[in-house]
Design a protein around this motif. Structure first.
Motif, short mmCIF file in Angstrom:
data_model
loop_
_atom_site.label_atom_id
_atom_site.label_comp_id
_atom_site.label_asym_id
_atom_site.label_seq_id
_atom_site.Cartn_x
_atom_site.Cartn_y
_atom_site.Cartn_z
N PRO A 65 0.83 -1.21 0.00
CA PRO A 65 0.00 0.00 0.00
C PRO A 65 0.87 1.26 0.00
N THR A 66 0.42 2.25 -0.72
CA THR A 66 1.11 3.55 -0.76
C THR A 66 0.76 4.35 0.49
N ASN A 67 1.47 5.47 0.66
CA ASN A 67 1.13 6.39 1.75
C ASN A 67 -0.33 6.84 1.63
N GLU A 68 -0.78 7.11 0.40
CA GLU A 68 -2.17 7.52 0.18
C GLU A 68 -3.15 6.42 0.59
N ALA A 69 -2.77 5.16 0.38
CA ALA A 69 -3.62 4.05 0.78
C ALA A 69 -3.79 4.04 2.30
N PHE A 70 -2.69 4.23 3.02
CA PHE A 70 -2.77 4.28 4.49
C PHE A 70 -3.59 5.48 4.95
N ASN A 146 -13.67 -5.25 1.29
CA ASN A 146 -13.03 -4.03 0.80
C ASN A 146 -12.17 -4.35 -0.42
N LYS A 147 -12.10 -3.41 -1.34
CA LYS A 147 -11.37 -3.63 -2.59
C LYS A 147 -10.18 -2.69 -2.72
N SER A 148 -9.14 -3.21 -3.38
CA SER A 148 -7.93 -2.45 -3.67
C SER A 148 -7.51 -2.75 -5.10
N THR A 149 -7.04 -1.75 -5.80
CA THR A 149 -6.58 -1.93 -7.17
C THR A 149 -5.05 -1.96 -7.20
N ILE A 150 -4.51 -2.90 -7.95
CA ILE A 150 -3.06 -2.93 -8.16
C ILE A 150 -2.74 -1.84 -9.18
N THR A 151 -1.85 -0.91 -8.80
CA THR A 151 -1.55 0.23 -9.67
C THR A 151 -0.18 0.15 -10.33
N ALA A 152 0.69 -0.71 -9.83
CA ALA A 152 2.01 -0.95 -10.45
C ALA A 152 2.38 -2.39 -10.15
N VAL A 153 3.01 -3.02 -11.12
CA VAL A 153 3.29 -4.45 -11.00
C VAL A 153 4.75 -4.78 -11.23
N ASP A 154 5.11 -5.97 -10.75
CA ASP A 154 6.39 -6.60 -11.09
C ASP A 154 7.63 -5.79 -10.74
N ILE A 155 7.65 -5.23 -9.54
CA ILE A 155 8.86 -4.59 -9.05
C ILE A 155 9.68 -5.73 -8.45
N THR A 156 10.63 -6.18 -9.23
CA THR A 156 11.37 -7.39 -8.85
C THR A 156 12.39 -7.09 -7.78
N SER A 157 12.55 -8.05 -6.91
CA SER A 157 13.50 -7.97 -5.81
C SER A 157 14.25 -9.29 -5.75
N SER A 158 15.32 -9.30 -5.01
CA SER A 158 16.10 -10.54 -4.91
C SER A 158 15.33 -11.64 -4.20
N ASN A 159 14.34 -11.27 -3.40
CA ASN A 159 13.58 -12.26 -2.64
C ASN A 159 12.09 -12.24 -2.95
N GLY A 160 11.73 -11.76 -4.13
CA GLY A 160 10.33 -11.79 -4.52
C GLY A 160 9.95 -10.64 -5.42
N VAL A 161 8.68 -10.28 -5.34
CA VAL A 161 8.13 -9.25 -6.22
C VAL A 161 7.16 -8.38 -5.43
N ILE A 162 7.10 -7.10 -5.82
CA ILE A 162 6.20 -6.14 -5.20
C ILE A 162 5.18 -5.70 -6.25
N HIS A 163 3.91 -5.63 -5.81
CA HIS A 163 2.85 -5.01 -6.59
C HIS A 163 2.29 -3.89 -5.72
N VAL A 164 2.16 -2.70 -6.26
CA VAL A 164 1.68 -1.55 -5.51
C VAL A 164 0.16 -1.53 -5.54
N ILE A 165 -0.46 -1.25 -4.36
CA ILE A 165 -1.92 -1.18 -4.28
C ILE A 165 -2.36 0.17 -3.73
N ASP A 166 -3.60 0.55 -4.07
CA ASP A 166 -4.09 1.88 -3.72
C ASP A 166 -4.94 1.94 -2.45
N THR A 167 -5.17 0.79 -1.83
CA THR A 167 -5.97 0.73 -0.60
C THR A 167 -5.41 -0.37 0.28
#
Length: 173
Positions: A65-70, A146-167
């Motif tokens: 979640p982004t700062n805006e989501a929090f 409650n619903k959240s939309t994925i707004t950015a995908v596939d931020i790869t990391s050495s130990n997995g992946v991040i998807h950004v959500i809006d809620t």
């Protein structure tokens, strides 16, 4: 077509905030620390003593979640969760945003299609999140509806992946 362009701009903007290049040599935590849009998440991960866990081998899929989501949470919620006496609850909320495994966007969409429109993901916290498609967007529905939309995908990391959500998604309380 316009919505695809808007989504692409949002995704590129968010990706840029994760550092100039989200490098796969960085852990999930290191990539989050490099994002100006995830300072609340980073503070929460630190307060919950989850830095070492989310820096470990994994792999993990994190719905971040982004700062805006929090900021969408009821007033005072974040401050209350960050108190030391609420550490267990904060850990539950944060680990509800984590799924074991490396689920890139292609894998998530394929699972949704195989599931006839949705897939239920079990979080590290033990709860369930349902992923579905709304047009071209992946929507996460928490155990409270409650619903959240994925707004950015596939931020790869050495130990997995991040998807950004809006809620922020929340486990059943």
């Amino acid at each position: 077509m316009k919505s695809i362009k808007v989504l692409a701009v949002v995704a590129l903007t968010t990706l840029a905030s994760f550092t100039s290049q989200a490098q796969s040599s960085k852990t999930i935590v290191e990539n989050a620390i490099g994002s100006k849009d995830h300072t609340t998440l980073v503070a929460a991960v630190k307060a919950a003593d989850l830095v070492d866990v989310l820096s470990s081998k994994g792999p993990f899929t994190v719905f971040a979640p982004t700062n805006e989501a929090f900021a969408k949470l009821p007033k005072g919620t974040v401050e209350t969760l960050l108190k030391p006496e609420n550490k267990a609850k904060l850990q539950a909320v944060l680990t509800y945003h984590v799924v074991a495994g490396n689920l890139d966007s292609k894998a998530v969409v394929e699972a949704i299609k195989k599931g006839n429109g949705s897939v239920t993901l079990t979080t590290v916290q033990g709860g369930k999140i349902v992923a579905s498609l709304s047009g071209k967007n992946v929507i996460l529905t928490d155990e409270n509806g409650n619903k959240s939309t994925i707004t950015a995908v596939d931020i790869t990391s050495s130990n997995g992946v991040i998807h950004v959500i809006d809620t922020v998604v929340l486990p059943k309380s």
